[in-house]
Design a protein around this motif. Sequence first.
Motif, PDB file in Angstrom:
ATOM      1  N   PHE A  84     -18.358  25.785  55.643  1.00 18.59           N
ATOM      2  CA  PHE A  84     -19.800  25.917  55.464  1.00 18.59           C
ATOM      3  C   PHE A  84     -20.123  26.657  54.171  1.00 18.59           C
ATOM      4  O   PHE A  84     -19.327  27.451  53.679  1.00 18.59           O
ATOM      5  N   GLN A  85     -21.323  26.377  53.668  1.00 15.73           N
ATOM      6  CA  GLN A  85     -21.786  26.978  52.413  1.00 15.73           C
ATOM      7  C   GLN A  85     -21.785  28.505  52.535  1.00 15.73           C
ATOM      8  O   GLN A  85     -21.313  29.198  51.661  1.00 15.73           O
ATOM      9  N   ALA A  86     -22.329  29.018  53.650  1.00 14.04           N
ATOM     10  CA  ALA A  86     -22.232  30.446  53.943  1.00 14.04           C
ATOM     11  C   ALA A  86     -21.084  30.588  54.936  1.00 14.04           C
ATOM     12  O   ALA A  86     -21.067  29.916  55.955  1.00 14.04           O
ATOM     13  N   PRO A 137     -28.559  18.934  41.924  1.00 10.97           N
ATOM     14  CA  PRO A 137     -29.338  20.176  41.888  1.00 10.97           C
ATOM     15  C   PRO A 137     -29.584  20.747  43.292  1.00 10.97           C
ATOM     16  O   PRO A 137     -29.374  20.055  44.281  1.00 10.97           O
ATOM     17  N   ASN A 138     -30.068  21.965  43.354  1.00 12.56           N
ATOM     18  CA  ASN A 138     -30.416  22.587  44.645  1.00 12.56           C
ATOM     19  C   ASN A 138     -31.395  21.693  45.389  1.00 12.56           C
ATOM     20  O   ASN A 138     -32.337  21.164  44.803  1.00 12.56           O
ATOM     21  N   GLY A 139     -31.139  21.549  46.684  1.00 15.08           N
ATOM     22  CA  GLY A 139     -32.050  20.763  47.508  1.00 15.08           C
ATOM     23  C   GLY A 139     -31.865  19.258  47.379  1.00 15.08           C
ATOM     24  O   GLY A 139     -32.664  18.477  47.902  1.00 15.08           O
ATOM     25  N   ALA A 140     -30.790  18.831  46.712  1.00 17.30           N
ATOM     26  CA  ALA A 140     -30.576  17.399  46.462  1.00 17.30           C
ATOM     27  C   ALA A 140     -30.189  16.635  47.722  1.00 17.30           C
ATOM     28  O   ALA A 140     -30.288  15.404  47.765  1.00 17.30           O
ATOM     29  N   GLY A 141     -29.699  17.372  48.742  1.00 19.54           N
ATOM     30  CA  GLY A 141     -29.319  16.694  49.983  1.00 19.54           C
ATOM     31  C   GLY A 141     -27.819  16.712  50.257  1.00 19.54           C
ATOM     32  O   GLY A 141     -27.342  16.056  51.185  1.00 19.54           O
ATOM     33  N   LYS A 142     -27.090  17.499  49.483  1.00 23.13           N
ATOM     34  CA  LYS A 142     -25.619  17.530  49.593  1.00 23.13           C
ATOM     35  C   LYS A 142     -25.160  18.045  50.968  1.00 23.13           C
ATOM     36  O   LYS A 142     -24.359  17.405  51.643  1.00 23.13           O
ATOM     37  N   THR A 143     -25.692  19.208  51.356  1.00 22.60           N
ATOM     38  CA  THR A 143     -25.290  19.769  52.653  1.00 22.60           C
ATOM     39  C   THR A 143     -25.770  18.876  53.793  1.00 22.60           C
ATOM     40  O   THR A 143     -25.050  18.679  54.776  1.00 22.60           O
ATOM     41  N   THR A 144     -26.949  18.310  53.649  1.00 27.00           N
ATOM     42  CA  THR A 144     -27.452  17.400  54.686  1.00 27.00           C
ATOM     43  C   THR A 144     -26.512  16.207  54.834  1.00 27.00           C
ATOM     44  O   THR A 144     -26.221  15.764  55.955  1.00 27.00           O
ATOM     45  N   PHE A 145     -26.008  15.708  53.718  1.00 27.60           N
ATOM     46  CA  PHE A 145     -25.044  14.610  53.764  1.00 27.60           C
ATOM     47  C   PHE A 145     -23.822  15.019  54.604  1.00 27.60           C
ATOM     48  O   PHE A 145     -23.377  14.270  55.475  1.00 27.60           O
ATOM     49  N   ALA A 171     -34.379  11.855  57.320  1.00 25.16           N
ATOM     50  CA  ALA A 171     -35.718  12.349  56.999  1.00 25.16           C
ATOM     51  C   ALA A 171     -36.020  13.568  57.856  1.00 25.16           C
ATOM     52  O   ALA A 171     -35.686  13.609  59.041  1.00 25.16           O
ATOM     53  N   PHE A 172     -36.593  14.591  57.231  1.00 20.62           N
ATOM     54  CA  PHE A 172     -37.142  15.740  57.960  1.00 20.62           C
ATOM     55  C   PHE A 172     -38.651  15.618  57.820  1.00 20.62           C
ATOM     56  O   PHE A 172     -39.198  16.010  56.788  1.00 20.62           O
ATOM     57  N   GLY A 173     -39.336  15.060  58.805  1.00 21.96           N
ATOM     58  CA  GLY A 173     -40.763  14.793  58.650  1.00 21.96           C
ATOM     59  C   GLY A 173     -40.961  13.868  57.461  1.00 21.96           C
ATOM     60  O   GLY A 173     -40.309  12.832  57.366  1.00 21.96           O
ATOM     61  N   GLU A 193     -19.841  20.942  45.120  1.00 19.17           N
ATOM     62  CA  GLU A 193     -19.583  22.096  44.268  1.00 19.17           C
ATOM     63  C   GLU A 193     -20.588  22.178  43.124  1.00 19.17           C
ATOM     64  O   GLU A 193     -20.943  21.183  42.519  1.00 19.17           O
ATOM     65  N   HIS A 194     -21.056  23.399  42.850  1.00 21.92           N
ATOM     66  CA  HIS A 194     -21.958  23.614  41.724  1.00 21.92           C
ATOM     67  C   HIS A 194     -21.164  23.862  40.462  1.00 21.92           C
ATOM     68  O   HIS A 194     -21.618  23.609  39.355  1.00 21.92           O
ATOM     69  N   GLN A 195     -19.981  24.409  40.674  1.00 25.27           N
ATOM     70  CA  GLN A 195     -19.166  24.810  39.550  1.00 25.27           C
ATOM     71  C   GLN A 195     -18.510  23.585  38.919  1.00 25.27           C
ATOM     72  O   GLN A 195     -17.583  22.994  39.468  1.00 25.27           O
TER      73      GLN A 195
HETATM   74  N1  LIG Z   1     -32.860  21.250  59.116  1.00 30.69           N
HETATM   75  C1  LIG Z   1     -33.741  20.993  58.150  1.00 30.69           C
HETATM   76  N2  LIG Z   1     -35.051  20.851  58.416  1.00 30.69           N
HETATM   77  C2  LIG Z   1     -35.949  20.556  57.457  1.00 30.69           C
HETATM   78  N3  LIG Z   1     -35.627  20.403  56.154  1.00 30.69           N
HETATM   79  C3  LIG Z   1     -34.339  20.540  55.813  1.00 30.69           C
HETATM   80  C4  LIG Z   1     -33.323  20.850  56.779  1.00 30.69           C
HETATM   81  N4  LIG Z   1     -32.129  20.917  56.141  1.00 30.69           N
HETATM   82  C5  LIG Z   1     -32.391  20.678  54.846  1.00 30.69           C
HETATM   83  N5  LIG Z   1     -33.707  20.445  54.639  1.00 30.69           N
HETATM   84  C6  LIG Z   1     -34.342  20.105  53.356  1.00 30.69           C
HETATM   85  O1  LIG Z   1     -33.668  18.953  52.863  1.00 30.69           O
HETATM   86  C7  LIG Z   1     -33.477  19.039  51.452  1.00 30.69           C
HETATM   87  C8  LIG Z   1     -31.993  18.967  51.142  1.00 30.69           C
HETATM   88  O2  LIG Z   1     -31.374  20.166  51.562  1.00 30.69           O
HETATM   89  P1  LIG Z   1     -29.820  20.407  51.465  1.00 30.69           P
HETATM   90  O3  LIG Z   1     -29.528  21.709  52.072  1.00 30.69           O
HETATM   91  O4  LIG Z   1     -29.112  19.217  51.988  1.00 30.69           O
HETATM   92  O5  LIG Z   1     -29.610  20.476  49.876  1.00 30.69           O
HETATM   93  P2  LIG Z   1     -28.341  20.870  49.018  1.00 30.69           P
HETATM   94  O6  LIG Z   1     -28.140  19.760  48.035  1.00 30.69           O
HETATM   95  O7  LIG Z   1     -27.204  21.222  49.898  1.00 30.69           O
HETATM   96  O8  LIG Z   1     -28.860  22.162  48.219  1.00 30.69           O
HETATM   97  P3  LIG Z   1     -28.063  23.486  47.744  1.00 30.69           P
HETATM   98  O9  LIG Z   1     -27.379  23.098  46.478  1.00 30.69           O
HETATM   99  O10 LIG Z   1     -29.163  24.466  47.498  1.00 30.69           O
HETATM  100  O11 LIG Z   1     -27.141  23.895  48.828  1.00 30.69           O
HETATM  101  C9  LIG Z   1     -34.138  20.342  51.018  1.00 30.69           C
HETATM  102  O12 LIG Z   1     -35.423  20.054  50.570  1.00 30.69           O
HETATM  103  C10 LIG Z   1     -34.153  21.163  52.293  1.00 30.69           C
HETATM  104  O13 LIG Z   1     -35.210  22.082  52.287  1.00 30.69           O
END
Ligand SMILES: Nc1ncnc2c1ncn2[C@@H]1O[C@H](COP(=O)(O)OP(=O)(O)OP(=O)(O)O)[C@@H](O)[C@H]1O
Length: 251
Positions: free
Chosen positions: A83-85, A36-44, A11-13, A207-209
């Motif tokens: 990393f993504q970037a 989709p974008n923002g789904a939480g993939k990179t956070t995972f 959780a972020f807040g 991957e998006h592709q």
């Molecule tokens: N360090 C952080 N602090 C606060 N919110 C964050 C942080 N990292 C990610 N988020 C939020 O958590 C959610 C998931 O983000 P994340 O980057 O994991 O998505 P994603 O699936 O990788 O998206 P994308 O396909 O755009 O790369 C988003 O709403 C993002 O804004």
Amino acid sequence: MLLEALRLRKAFGGLCAVDEVDFAVEAGSITGIIGPNGAGKTTFFNLISRALPVTSGRIMFDGEDVTNLQPHHIARRGVARTFQATTLFGDATALENVLVGYRQRTSSGVWDALVRSARLAREEHEAHAVAHETLAFVGLTDSAERLARDLTQEQQKRLAMALAIVARPRLLLLDEPSAGINADQTRGLIALVEKIAATGITVLLIEHQMQMVMHLCRRIMVLDYGKKIADGTPEEIRNDPAVLEAYLGHK
Ligand SMILES: Nc1ncnc2c1ncn2[C@@H]1O[C@H](COP(=O)(O)OP(=O)(O)OP(=O)(O)O)[C@@H](O)[C@H]1O
Ligand SMILES: [Mg+2]
């Protein structure tokens, strides 16, 4: 199972970026994560690689609880990522970049560094040999002495993979390797991921592709708003109404 996420949550807040996700990755497989974008993939990925503390849940790697390990400890155990970037050292050569990746995971310790012992010299020699071998493996032999920033996007992707695999990880996390490159180059990267997996490295791929995920992965997990909404074969994922809805709903 090489990797297991058990009710993993971040959780972020008030925002739950990864929401009670249960997921396992079989050793030797190529497994995909889409959503989709923002789904939480990179956070995972950030949780698995220990770049971020978990809010709750557990992470098991090779049967051991690694939930609270430091990033360098999980790296030592054999988890590497891209990393993504792309995060290369632009002013260093391709070879130097790979050497940095190698040293980060195999440094001989403070004592060796101080006395510059024979062992250190031997390790330097070995590091160069392994770095050259890895550059050849990813198809960058001719670019070893070029600066990373002068490489094409696609070559930079290959270099990022070289950095990640140079120390022979057991699990490789790839965050959108095809972002920013064309279809032709993507085919090259698909072949490279297959080649990496064929050496015995387990691959987890964001991957998006779709073409890339569907072609490479035997199993795919779909995230949406932090929740796992599907988990199955490419065929099952392609025909899953919840997945279709998640993607259409975001457009
Ligand atoms: N360090 C952080 N602090 C606060 N919110 C964050 C942080 N990292 C990610 N988020 C939020 O958590 C959610 C998931 O983000 P994340 O980057 O994991 O998505 P994603 O699936 O990788 O998206 P994308 O396909 O755009 O790369 C988003 O709403 C993002 O804004
Ligand atoms: Mg992402």
